[in-house]
Design an enzyme around this catalytic site. Structure first.
Site, PDB file in Angstrom:
ATOM      1  CG  ASP A   1       8.030   1.280  -0.165  1.00  0.00           C
ATOM      2  OD1 ASP A   1       7.171   0.656   0.110  1.00  0.00           O
ATOM      3  OD2 ASP A   1       7.782   2.370  -0.971  1.00  0.00           O
TER       4      ASP A   1
ATOM      5  CE  LYS B   1       4.205   2.593  -1.722  1.00  0.00           C
ATOM      6  NZ  LYS B   1       5.570   2.518  -2.367  1.00  0.00           N
TER       7      LYS B   1
ATOM      8  CE1 TYR C   1       6.332   6.581  -4.847  1.00  0.00           C
ATOM      9  CE2 TYR C   1       7.821   4.794  -4.400  1.00  0.00           C
ATOM     10  CZ  TYR C   1       6.835   5.703  -3.905  1.00  0.00           C
ATOM     11  OH  TYR C   1       6.344   5.807  -2.706  1.00  0.00           O
TER      12      TYR C   1
END
Length: 316
Positions: free
Chosen positions: A54, A87, A59
């Site tokens: 994930d 994401k 990030y």
């Protein structure tokens, strides 16, 4: 309160999404993963047996994650056996930016497709927004328009499944006409997030639990109830917290940068938390969210969100 057995059937190591695709029950989280991200990803896959990773554009480690994925595949792991989630960030939550955002992610990850693509937060930010946001930096979010573009990514084979993160029941209900929405939500014994979990179960929507061990502010590994159960079962506190999430019926994405911990965190099959201990973990007092979103989206003077409670539709 549902029992451990009722929640459980959790000897399985994967979940089947509404689409029919399977998601490994435990994934490697990469938020704040640091400089060893590539090596950690490779180790998790080739040595510890993870098949689910994930990550997210925000990030700042997708290139490193991609290096780790590439190394694992060069070591003989088939792409089709991996489940990779990313994401889309808030500055790109306009229909015309959805596909370019995914293409950038795929390039960084060195992949042809994603298994799951999530809306990171249900709020749109202006490019270069401050933390906390200044006046005019939280913009109107065309949720339905963005979702239609996400669906087009699925139709074009660039993404297998799409979903959302950090949604409330209110916001989720806006999307319920669309099929198959696997959400990722903060869930742990210190923040059980029961309302959204129950709403998702009602609609047959699978949930992934993030921050399963709590946070630096509330490290649940040192909670006396968790420690007691861990000692009784001869498991680590981290293993107990991860198993609690699985027995609740959610997949889970623990993050660690230590090889030993990465390997420990997936050793949660072949045993179960007994019902009385499961209930004890469920009885830990709800404290607060680890991630409130306040610093990202709340401007107490100018709004449009003037408190964290408003972000979460006053559902807590």
């Amino acid at each position: 309160m549902a029992s451990a057995k009722a929640m459980g059937q959790m000897e399985q190591d994967h979940f089947v999404l509404k689409s029919g695709h399977t998601m490994p029950a435990i994934g490697l989280g990469t938020w704040r993963a640091g400089s060893d991200t590539a090596e950690n990803v490779q180790t998790a896959i080739t040595e510890a047996g993870y098949r689910h990773v994930d990550t997210a554009a925000q990030y700042g480690v997708e290139k490193e994650v991609g290096q780790g994925l590439k190394a694992a595949m060069e070591a003989g792991i088939d792409r089709k056996d991996l489940f990779v989630t990313s994401k889309i960030w808030c500055t790109n939550l306009v229909p015309e930016r959805v596909r370019p955002s995914l293409e950038n992610t795929l390039k960084d990850l060195q992949l042809d497709y994603l298994d799951l693509y999530l809306i990171h937060w249900p709020f749109r930010l202006k490019d270069g927004a401050h933390m906390p946001p200044e006046a005019g930096e939280v913009l109107e979010f065309d949720m339905e328009g963005v979702w239609r573009e996400m669906e087009n990514l699925v139709k074009d084979g660039l993404v297998k499944d799409i979903g959302v993160c950090n949604y409330t029941v209110t916001k989720l209900n806006r999307l319920m006409q669309s099929a198959g929405i696997p959400p990722a939500m903060e869930m742990h014994p210190g923040w059980k997030n029961k309302k959204i979990l129950e709403a998702c179960k009602k609609h047959g929507i699978h949930v992934t639990a993030y921050s399963p061990l709590g946070s630096s502010e509330k490290n649940l590994a040192h909670d006396p109830v968790v420690e007691k159960v861990a000692n009784k079962l001869n498991k680590t506190p981290g293993q107990v917290l991860i198993k609690w999430s699985l027995q609740r019926g959610t997949s889970v994405i623990p993050k660690s940068s230590k090889d030993e911990r990465i390997k420990e965190n997936i050793q949660v099959f072949g045993w179960e938390i007994p019902e009385d201990d499961f209930e004890a973990l469920c009885s830990i007092k709800d404290d607060k969210r680890v991630l409130t979103g306040e610093e990202l989206f709340v401007n107490k003077t100018h709004g449009p969100y003037k408190s964290a409670a408003e972000l979460w539709d006053h559902e807590d």
